[in-house]
Enzyme design. Structure first.
Site, PDB file in Angstrom:
ATOM      1  N   TYR A  97       0.891  -1.157   0.000  1.00 35.33           N
ATOM      2  CA  TYR A  97       0.000   0.000   0.000  1.00 35.33           C
ATOM      3  C   TYR A  97       0.931   1.209   0.000  1.00 35.33           C
ATOM      4  CZ  TYR A  97      -3.296  -3.373   2.140  1.00 35.33           C
ATOM      5  OH  TYR A  97      -4.067  -4.476   2.433  1.00 35.33           O
ATOM      6  N   CYS A 100       1.460   2.815   3.456  1.00 36.74           N
ATOM      7  CA  CYS A 100       1.800   1.935   4.578  1.00 36.74           C
ATOM      8  C   CYS A 100       3.206   2.225   5.094  1.00 36.74           C
ATOM      9  CB  CYS A 100       1.704   0.484   4.104  1.00 36.74           C
ATOM     10  SG  CYS A 100       2.489  -0.713   5.182  1.00 36.74           S
ATOM     11  N   PHE A 102       5.186   0.435   6.985  1.00 34.67           N
ATOM     12  CA  PHE A 102       6.079  -0.723   6.899  1.00 34.67           C
ATOM     13  C   PHE A 102       6.532  -0.954   5.456  1.00 34.67           C
ATOM     14  CE2 PHE A 102       3.439  -1.583  10.699  1.00 34.67           C
ATOM     15  CZ  PHE A 102       4.466  -1.611  11.645  1.00 34.67           C
ATOM     16  N   CYS A 103       5.638  -0.695   4.497  1.00 37.03           N
ATOM     17  CA  CYS A 103       6.032  -0.773   3.086  1.00 37.03           C
ATOM     18  C   CYS A 103       7.063   0.306   2.761  1.00 37.03           C
ATOM     19  CB  CYS A 103       4.808  -0.612   2.183  1.00 37.03           C
ATOM     20  SG  CYS A 103       3.535  -1.877   2.427  1.00 37.03           S
TER      21      CYS A 103
END
Length: 322
Positions: A97, A100, A102-103
């Site tokens: 995403y 996001c 963490f992405c």
């Protein structure tokens, strides 16, 4: 070639800084600044004879070499850390995403190491792009056909692959990487969804950059903003946050204190903790909460150094989901 371009950029920025510090230095600059420019009335100083102004060739060469070396060294400090060609993965695909955190951690690592990667933007409603995987969260990274999951594990595996002779992490670096996952990331949602207007701002970004149909985009923006506004209040209670902005500012200042005067936690170059902090903050940097954070803490200079160090994305193209 990258080092030369970085050196030229550094020189240009230095020149702009000097001009800003001392104001308009020419008729054109003065006019642009709305200031009347006048030539100095004092006569120019008398110069010594030409023979006394000529720098000896050896000295000139030494000075030129020193300046060139210093400029290139400064540029190299900002150059990307690309792994050796024989250790570079051949095929890297990130399922993500866009907003996001963490992405974004994984993207910061890939970008800094100049590892080319493709992106599949996952629809968070249907998740049809990752139906092929038993793991139903993002990020998912496929590296030469191998599936990797969990942002910290992904980074650890990639680091061992591209830097096999290096120690994975030291105690300080490991401590602050855990702090990112266990503390910093939990400060984000209560801040970006703090008010209804901020929730709408956040979901406007998510709707524009996410993988949504036209009708989904409209529904996600308004229904998502309303839902996350309510969820953020529960998260605030869960993580014992009394003042959202104060908690974010405190986290930013805690990180700056950890730097202890260094450009990066890694010293002259970012380490994995620097990349993790930068990655999770990148989605909020230009939202209202991120702007407030930079204006009310000392983190802005470090963040700018990280933007310079990470540089342009090494993302090569987007691909359709499977």
């Amino acid at each position: 070639m990258r080092s030369l371009r970085a050196a030229q950029t550094l020189a240009s920025r230095s020149l702009l800084s000097v001009r800003h510090l001392y104001g308009a230095a020419s008729p054109a600059a003065a006019a642009a600044a709305g200031v009347r420019w006048c030539a100095p009335s004092v006569p120019p100083p008398r110069l010594p004879p030409p023979s006394s102004r000529v720098m000896p060739a050896g000295v000139a060469g030494a000075v030129s070499f020193s300046l060139t070396f210093a400029t290139v060294a400064a540029a190299e400090a900002k150059a990307k850390e690309r792994p050796p060609q024989d250790l570079l993965p051949q095929s890297v695909v990130l399922y993500q995403y866009q907003a996001c955190p963490f992405c974004n951690k994984v993207r910061a690592f890939l970008d800094y190491h100049d590892i080319p990667y493709k992106v599949v933007e996952v629809n968070p409603l249907s998740k049809k792009e990752i139906k092929w995987s038993d793991y139903k969260k993002v990020p998912i990274l496929t590296v030469d056909g191998e599936q990797l999951v969990d942002s910290s594990d992904i980074i650890n595996i990639l680091q061992r692959r591209i830097r096999p002779g290096d120690e994975l992490t030291n105690e300080e670096e490991a401590k602050w990487r855990r702090w990112v996952d266990e503390h910093l990331v939990h400060m984000l949602s209560p801040n970006i969804y703090r008010t209804t207007s901020e929730a709408l701002e956040s979901f406007d970004y998510i709707a524009k950059h996410g993988n949504f149909s036209f009708t989904e985009r409209f529904a996600v923006k308004y229904a998502g903003a309303a839902a996350m506004y309510m969820v953020s209040k529960k998260l605030k209670k869960k993580y014992n946050i009394t003042d959202e902005r104060a908690s974010l500012y405190d986290a930013a200042n805690t990180w700056v204190e950890a730097l202890n005067g260094r450009d990066f936690l890694g010293g002259s170059k970012p380490n994995l903790a620097d990349l993790a902090v930068f990655g999770v903050l990148r989605p909020i940097r230009y939202l209202r909460s991120g702007k407030d954070m930079v204006e009310n803490t000392q983190i802005g200079e470090w963040y700018q150094r990280m933007e310079d160090a990470v540089g342009e994305p090494s993302r090569i193209e987007d691909v359709e989901g499977n």
